[in-house]
Write an enzyme that holds these catalytic residues in place. Structure first.
Site, PDB file in Angstrom:
ATOM      1  N   VAL A 280       0.852  -1.180   0.000  1.00 33.85           N
ATOM      2  CA  VAL A 280       0.000   0.000   0.000  1.00 33.85           C
ATOM      3  C   VAL A 280       0.889   1.232   0.000  1.00 33.85           C
ATOM      4  O   VAL A 280       1.755   1.394   0.865  1.00 33.85           O
ATOM      5  CB  VAL A 280      -0.949   0.012   1.216  1.00 33.85           C
ATOM      6  CG1 VAL A 280      -1.699   1.340   1.290  1.00 33.85           C
ATOM      7  CG2 VAL A 280      -1.931  -1.144   1.135  1.00 33.85           C
TER       8      VAL A 280
ATOM      9  N   ALA B 110       4.511   4.101   2.957  1.00 38.61           N
ATOM     10  CA  ALA B 110       4.076   2.858   2.323  1.00 38.61           C
ATOM     11  C   ALA B 110       4.269   1.722   3.314  1.00 38.61           C
ATOM     12  O   ALA B 110       4.953   1.867   4.334  1.00 38.61           O
ATOM     13  CB  ALA B 110       4.870   2.593   1.043  1.00 38.61           C
ATOM     14  N   LYS B 111       3.686   0.589   3.025  1.00 38.65           N
ATOM     15  CA  LYS B 111       3.890  -0.622   3.825  1.00 38.65           C
ATOM     16  C   LYS B 111       3.474  -1.815   2.992  1.00 38.65           C
ATOM     17  O   LYS B 111       2.687  -1.688   2.041  1.00 38.65           O
ATOM     18  CB  LYS B 111       3.042  -0.573   5.106  1.00 38.65           C
ATOM     19  CG  LYS B 111       3.658  -1.326   6.274  1.00 38.65           C
ATOM     20  CD  LYS B 111       4.833  -0.570   6.867  1.00 38.65           C
ATOM     21  CE  LYS B 111       5.347  -1.229   8.134  1.00 38.65           C
ATOM     22  NZ  LYS B 111       6.346  -0.386   8.808  1.00 38.65           N
ATOM     23  N   GLY B 112       3.981  -2.981   3.349  1.00 38.95           N
ATOM     24  CA  GLY B 112       3.623  -4.182   2.605  1.00 38.95           C
ATOM     25  C   GLY B 112       3.858  -5.422   3.426  1.00 38.95           C
ATOM     26  O   GLY B 112       4.321  -5.358   4.569  1.00 38.95           O
TER      27      GLY B 112
ATOM     28  N   ASP C  66      10.632  -5.225   8.578  1.00 39.53           N
ATOM     29  CA  ASP C  66       9.576  -4.989   9.554  1.00 39.53           C
ATOM     30  C   ASP C  66       9.420  -6.297  10.343  1.00 39.53           C
ATOM     31  O   ASP C  66      10.388  -7.052  10.483  1.00 39.53           O
ATOM     32  CB  ASP C  66       8.273  -4.571   8.852  1.00 39.53           C
ATOM     33  CG  ASP C  66       7.285  -3.895   9.794  1.00 39.53           C
ATOM     34  OD1 ASP C  66       7.504  -2.730  10.138  1.00 39.53           O
ATOM     35  OD2 ASP C  66       6.303  -4.546  10.195  1.00 39.53           O
TER      36      ASP C  66
END
Length: 431
Positions: free
Chosen positions: A71, A116-118, A157
């Site tokens: 995202v 952002a992150k995923g 992460d």
């Protein structure tokens, strides 16, 4: 006032929805500061949401299909930036929230990154090292041009590390022309130092938490040495935070991680505990500690509680259990809005996640800069620059908190939103 947030909040009735919590936090700050409603709508929703389904051959020869997410929330300040997590609870709602928080972190610390992150919904403990490598490489290939050194830059992460970043780097570089490869190693941060990583990146999030606690202690007129703290989560962030705080004279009196919770009023040596968990995987067998329930752990009497695990840990049910003066959020989203309200009523201070655990993205920025410049900084320089960023942001938030007569989390949001609002109003909207 904020139509997008209100619609999203109404649609998501699940009290554990992280993105719903983001909307609540954002609306509180936006209303207090009278944020431009057009800007409020823009920052309330992600720019892009990427979902990829990709096949991977397992060690037994069978093929499994995995689902991965990325995202991209906002890039008005610079390239999208955020980690990748491998965890069974990964879902699009969680990734939306995490991507949003990354946007605020960049704005609070005045670094030229968006949010952002995923991640992938897997339990990495169920896969061999060879399978994890193939999963990672296929995920990277599936993302394709949705990542890039000047566009979207992943990082470690939950349950990902520098080895996984090295696999992503290597896979990405094989997809671009040979002449571009050596100047594209900043496509990921959190890499091994030998592959272009930065000294201090591995401990950066924990180091940032410690610098934030130090600033809080100094402003409160409290001596850090001798303060008692307990920590939830003993992965990268939790273990580094514990080791660095103990190195500054604080006393670790409790730890909770996946195998259980323990306490010891006399103190726990975080270095020995880390070594023990590498060999035994069971915190309850560590010498000199007492096993305790989750609720009993939260009731531990101490000065500081550091949640450094997953989200939604301090809720309307658990917030009344805490017996501390400060919560320093090493995790993202550990406190729900209901939990926040209870902590405020009880006079428990909070160092909010979008500030407190931003050391990782700050040092990721330093790594990105070093790669772009073909430089390598010494650890002392990295730590000094990180401390300056954290200190400056802390005082920026404190000044706003006093000026707006609000809580620290809302003040941190206002600091971020004012900066984003200024940039949007200066640049305008095309066409």
């Amino acid at each position: 006032m904020i139509n997008v947030i209100e619609k999203e909040t109404e649609r998501r009735t699940d009290e554990n929805s992280l993105f719903k919590n983001v909307g609540i936090q954002l609306k509180k700050a936006a209303d207090l500061m009278n944020l431009n409603p057009d800007i409020a709508d823009i920052v309330s929703a992600p720019n892009n949401e990427i979902v990829v389904n990709f096949p991977v051959k397992m060690d037994n020869g069978r093929v499994r299909i995995f689902t991965g997410y990325r995202v991209q929330h906002n890039n008005i300040l610079g390239p999208y930036k955020g980690g990748l997590r491998y965890h069974p609870t990964v879902n699009i709602d969680e990734i939306r929230a995490l991507a949003s928080w990354m946007t605020w972190k960049g704005a609070i610390n005045r670094i030229p990154f968006g949010g952002a992150k995923g991640g992938i919904q897997i339990n990495p403990r169920e896969f061999s090292q060879a399978e994890l490598e193939r999963i990672t490489r296929r995920f990277t290939f599936a993302l394709g041009p949705n990542i890039g050194p000047e566009y979207d830059i992943p990082a470690p992460d939950v349950n990902t590390n520098e080895q996984i970043m090295a696999w992503i780097l290597d896979t990405y570089l094989t997809t671009i022309p040979p002449s571009e490869r050596h100047r594209s190693i900043h496509v990921v941060t959190g890499k091994p130092v030998e592959s272009g990583g930065s000294p201090g990146r591995n401990k950066a999030t924990g180091q940032g938490v410690v610098f934030a606690v130090m600033e809080w202690a100094e402003r409160s007129g409290i001596e850090l040495s001798g303060l008692r703290f307990f920590i939830q989560g003993f992965g990268n962030v939790g273990s580094w935070t514990a080791k660095l705080l103990c190195g500054a004279g604080a006393v670790l009196v409790g730890v909770e991680e996946i195998s259980g919770a323990v306490v010891s009023p006399e103190g726990i040596d975080p270095v020995k505990l880390e070594q023990h968990l590498l060999l035994n995987k069971d915190i309850g067998t560590f010498p000199g500690v007492k096993k305790i329930t989750h609720d009993g752990f939260l009731e531990t009497e101490a000065d500081i509680f550091i949640p450094a695990a997953l989200e939604n840990q301090i809720t309307r049910k658990t917030a009344p259990l805490l017996n501390v003066r400060l919560v320093a959020e090493g995790a993202n989203g550990p406190t729900t809005p209901e939990g926040d309200g209870i902590l405020e009523e009880r006079g428990i201070e909070v160092l909010p996640d979008i500030f407190c655990n931003s050391g990782g993205v700050i040092v990721s920025y330093f790594e990105w800069l070093q790669n772009k410049r073909s430089e390598s900084w010494e650890l002392e320089e990295v730590d000094a620059k990180l401390k300056k960023k954290i200190t400056t942001s802390f005082h920026r938030i404190e000044d706003k908190r006093e000026a707006m007569n609000t809580d620290r989390r809302t003040a941190a949001y206002i600091v971020a939103l004012e900066y984003l609002e200024k940039v949007y109003l200066e640049r305008g909207i095309y066409p």
